[in-house]
Scaffold this motif. Structure first.
Motif: not given
Ligand code: ADP
Length: 245
Positions: A11-17, A34-43
């Motif tokens: 919602d804050d605009g961060t494009e995670a994937l 992948g590094p922290n913030g790569a999008g793994k958890s979001t995936l």
């Protein structure tokens, strides 16, 4: 499991994937690194529909051919077992029995079937007889195994694991690795523990800044030092003596 051009923006605009495509075949074990913030958890959260499907591109994720649409969610969640990164997020009952029984109860099984599933799953993770123990009094490794028992009790066909060895001591780590090795399910494992990946996964997917930057056989990718360093990773010690072609 098939993921096709999956995009997700918080919602804050961060494009995670930013357009992720890959698949995991039945019986395969795939490492997601992948590094922290790569999008793994979001995936991982997308793979059993934990993030609002309204944000998904239509049919971006399919499990056993089923798209993650609202009317398929109960079926998908039965097939996809997700082990959270923090055991404390997954354990909330006064006894181990109740925690492991939670999933099977949601499936509407009878009390005796639930009890059977709990007993079987606790035995599988080496915790037979722990039924009456309080989860919050267990060691980190035991808690992680109770969570795994809870996931297995729903008899999923795919296991999704988010940092399964994080915050475990060497013994807990070793025990969990052996356990995962013995579980004959399809697995997708997001982790920074590259030795776990080498031991358990035949294939890896490297995610960075919401994109897949490489995908291939574990040993080939993980011994490619320039590739690993470029994405905030390291060549694991266990592969120090191998030379990529
Ligand atoms: P990883 O698991 O690889 O560390 P995440 O999926 O946690 O990566 O994060 C991917 C990106 O999404 C990061 O830029 C992170 O800051 C952002 N992010 C994660 N969760 C949220 C959230 N709830 N709200 C906004 N941004 C988030």
């Amino acid at each position: 499991m098939e993921v096709r051009d999956l995009r997700f923006r918080y919602d804050d605009g961060t494009e995670a994937l930013r357009g992720v495509s890959f698949s995991v075949a039945a019986g395969e074990s795939v490492g997601l690194i992948g590094p922290n913030g790569a999008g793994k958890s979001t995936l991982l959260l997308h793979l059993n529909g934990l993030l609002p499907e309204s944000h998904n591109a239509p049919a971006a994720v399919r499990v056993d051919g089923l798209p993650i649409a609202p009317n398929n969610l109960p079926d998908i969640r039965r097939r996809v077992g997700l082990l959270f990164q923090d055991a404390n997020d997954q354990l909330f009952c006064p006894t181990v029995f109740e925690d492991v029984a939670f999933g099977p109860r949601q499936l509407g099984l009878s009390d005796s079937d639930v009890a059977q599933r709990v007993a079987d799953s606790l035995a599988k993770v080496g915790l037979a007889g722990f039924d009456r123990r309080a989860p919050h009094h267990l060691s980190g490794g035991e808690k992680r195994r109770v969570c795994l028992a809870g996931v297995l009790a729903c008899q999923p066909s795919i296991l999704i694991l988010d940092e399964p060895t994080s915050s475990l001591d060497p013994k807990g780590r070793r025990e969990l690795k052996e356990l995962l090795h013995q579980i004959p399910l399809t697995k997708l494992i997001a982790t920074h523990d590259l030795e776990l990946v080498v031991e358990l996964c035949t294939r890896v997917v490297i995610l960075d800044k919401g994109l897949i930057v490489a995908e291939g056989p574990t040993v080939e990718l993980l011994s490619n030092e320039p590739l690993m360093l470029a994405h905030g990773l390291d060549r694991p010690h266990i592969l120090r003596h191998t030379h990529p072609h």
